[in-house]
Scaffold this motif. Structure first.
Motif, PDB file in Angstrom:
ATOM      1  N   ALA A 221       0.828  -1.210   0.000  1.00  0.00           N
ATOM      2  CA  ALA A 221       0.000   0.000   0.000  1.00  0.00           C
ATOM      3  C   ALA A 221       0.863   1.262   0.000  1.00  0.00           C
ATOM      4  O   ALA A 221       0.388   2.343  -0.339  1.00  0.00           O
ATOM      5  N   ASP A 222       2.130   1.108   0.383  1.00  0.00           N
ATOM      6  CA  ASP A 222       3.038   2.258   0.427  1.00  0.00           C
ATOM      7  C   ASP A 222       3.921   2.339  -0.814  1.00  0.00           C
ATOM      8  O   ASP A 222       4.942   3.033  -0.791  1.00  0.00           O
TER       9      ASP A 222
ATOM     10  N   LEU B  59      -0.489  -8.854  -6.742  1.00  0.00           N
ATOM     11  CA  LEU B  59      -0.667  -9.117  -5.307  1.00  0.00           C
ATOM     12  C   LEU B  59      -1.137 -10.556  -5.152  1.00  0.00           C
ATOM     13  O   LEU B  59      -2.099 -10.964  -5.822  1.00  0.00           O
ATOM     14  N   ASP B  60      -0.479 -11.305  -4.282  1.00  0.00           N
ATOM     15  CA  ASP B  60      -0.875 -12.681  -3.952  1.00  0.00           C
ATOM     16  C   ASP B  60      -1.044 -12.650  -2.436  1.00  0.00           C
ATOM     17  O   ASP B  60      -0.076 -12.803  -1.695  1.00  0.00           O
ATOM     18  N   LEU B  61      -2.271 -12.364  -2.004  1.00  0.00           N
ATOM     19  CA  LEU B  61      -2.496 -11.947  -0.613  1.00  0.00           C
ATOM     20  C   LEU B  61      -2.339 -13.095   0.393  1.00  0.00           C
ATOM     21  O   LEU B  61      -2.264 -14.261   0.014  1.00  0.00           O
TER      22      LEU B  61
ATOM     23  N   GLY C 171      -4.457   0.135  -0.251  1.00  0.00           N
ATOM     24  CA  GLY C 171      -3.480  -0.174  -1.288  1.00  0.00           C
ATOM     25  C   GLY C 171      -4.026  -0.102  -2.710  1.00  0.00           C
ATOM     26  O   GLY C 171      -3.330   0.348  -3.621  1.00  0.00           O
ATOM     27  N   LEU C 172      -5.269  -0.547  -2.907  1.00  0.00           N
ATOM     28  CA  LEU C 172      -5.775  -0.632  -4.286  1.00  0.00           C
ATOM     29  C   LEU C 172      -5.744   0.729  -4.998  1.00  0.00           C
ATOM     30  O   LEU C 172      -5.221   0.822  -6.118  1.00  0.00           O
TER      31      LEU C 172
ATOM     32  N   GLU D 196      -3.395   1.521  -8.225  1.00  0.00           N
ATOM     33  CA  GLU D 196      -4.055   1.965  -9.455  1.00  0.00           C
ATOM     34  C   GLU D 196      -3.439   3.283  -9.937  1.00  0.00           C
ATOM     35  O   GLU D 196      -3.165   3.470 -11.116  1.00  0.00           O
ATOM     36  N   GLY D 197      -3.200   4.189  -8.980  1.00  0.00           N
ATOM     37  CA  GLY D 197      -2.630   5.494  -9.335  1.00  0.00           C
ATOM     38  C   GLY D 197      -1.212   5.382  -9.867  1.00  0.00           C
ATOM     39  O   GLY D 197      -0.783   6.190 -10.691  1.00  0.00           O
TER      40      GLY D 197
END
Ligand SMILES: C[S@@+](CC[C@H](N)C(=O)[O-])C[C@H]1O[C@@H](n2cnc3c(N)ncnc32)[C@H](O)[C@@H]1O
Length: 313
Positions: free
Chosen positions: A99-100, A115-117, A230-231, A235-236
């Motif tokens: 997310a950072d 992402l593989d959560l 994070g999403l 995306e940004g």
């Protein structure tokens, strides 16, 4: 930033720390539009590097591209560093949360973010993420941050603990379990399993603590909060599309989830985002063959979305 140490380049043997990447063929097939290749100017971000299983296959598949690997768990990064040593010139490792990404790697516009959560099989075996082996009740991916599960149980009032177990574990016996945990707070994974088993007798094959364990892990790591945060950040950061300069396809976001709470967040985010287009309308799941060889793949769901700035203008 993490540097590669004095490491050998062998791939892990069976007795070494291992994790079998899920949905690997589907991930490789969806990294780029029309199976096009990636060149040296393009960057892939593996935001949940784990032991580098997906990353190694991606680096092999695209011999030019660079990869930024992120994980909250420094021990996993260390192990991934060993595995990715043959590709060391093209790999950068960062400890932190995906997310950072905008602060961890501010200058990149990734062509792919994966992402593989959740947790890896190695964390299950060696980092106390299993109630099958005894370990301190911690459950943090990054032991340097946040509150261990043992302290969370002691600190959280009983009604809030019950809510947490209900919400993140979808556990119907949450009130009974919270009461038992507050009466005799566990310090280890086995104590937790025993206390929950006393409060909720076993029915069927699944151990009674399974959902409580999931709930505590999600809460301790704020996993859903990280995903919500994070999403939009990922995306940004993704490469933009711009047909006027010959770039009709923007960067791709691939997310593998392991339970409905996560999948719902990803599905809604893609649906409501003005800038992402779903590449697969139906969620991608493992084949029967894969689940036979890797039971973890049974609950895995892959969603793929592509940034499309032209349509959002
Ligand atoms: C399922 S494993 C990834 C396995 C990896 N794809 C492989 O093939 O080896 C998930 C990893 O994500 C990490 N993780 C969980 N939440 C994270 C977050 N918010 N940011 C970065 N890493 C995270 C965990 O520490 C774990 O190593």
């Amino acid at each position: 930033m993490h540097r590669f140490g004095n490491i050998d380049s062998r791939m892990p043997a069976a007795s070494e720390p291992s994790h079998q990447p899920v949905l690997l063929d589907a991930v490789l097939a969806h990294l780029t539009h029309d199976d096009s290749t990636l060149d040296s100017g393009q960057v892939i971000v593996d935001g949940t590097l784990g032991l580098g299983g997906h990353a190694a296959a991606i680096l092999e598949r695209f011999p030019e591209t660079r990869l930024v690997g992120i994980d909250r768990d420094s021990q996993s990064l260390e192990l991934a560093g060993k595995r990715l040593a043959p590709f060391r010139d093209r790999v950068t490792l960062q400890q932190g949360s995906y997310a950072d990404l905008p602060t961890l790697a501010p200058d990149i516009r990734p062509t792919v973010v994966l992402l593989d959560l959740g947790y890896s099989s190695w964390q299950l075996d060696a980092r106390g993420f299993s109630f099958q082996t005894d370990a301190p009740l911690d459950l943090r991916f990054d032991p340097g941050q946040g509150t261990p599960a043992e302290a969370l149980i002691r600190r959280t009032p009983e009604p809030d603990l019950a809510d947490l177990i209900y919400r993140y574990g979808e556990e119907r016996a949450s009130r009974r379990i919270a009461k038992a945990l507050k009466a005799d707070p566990p310090s280890t994974t086995l104590e937790l399993a025993e206390t929950v088993a006393r409060a909720k007798p076993r029915r069927g094959k699944i151990h009674p603590v399974t959902q409580t364990f999931q709930a505590l892990r999600i809460a301790v790591n704020d996993e859903l909060g990280e995903l919500e945060r994070g999403l939009p950040a990922l995306e940004g950061a993704l490469a933009t599309s711009d047909p006027s300069v010959g770039e009709p396809n923007g960067g791709r976001l691939l997310v593998i989830t392991f339970h409905s709470l996560e999948d719902r967040i990803v599905k809604r985010f893609v649906r409501d985002s003005g800038r992402l287009k779903a590449v697969n309308k139906k969620v991608i799941v493992a084949t029967r063959e894969e689940t036979l060889g890797n039971p973890r793949a049974r609950s895995a769901k892959l969603r793929v979305a592509e940034r499309n700035d032209a349509d959002s203008r």
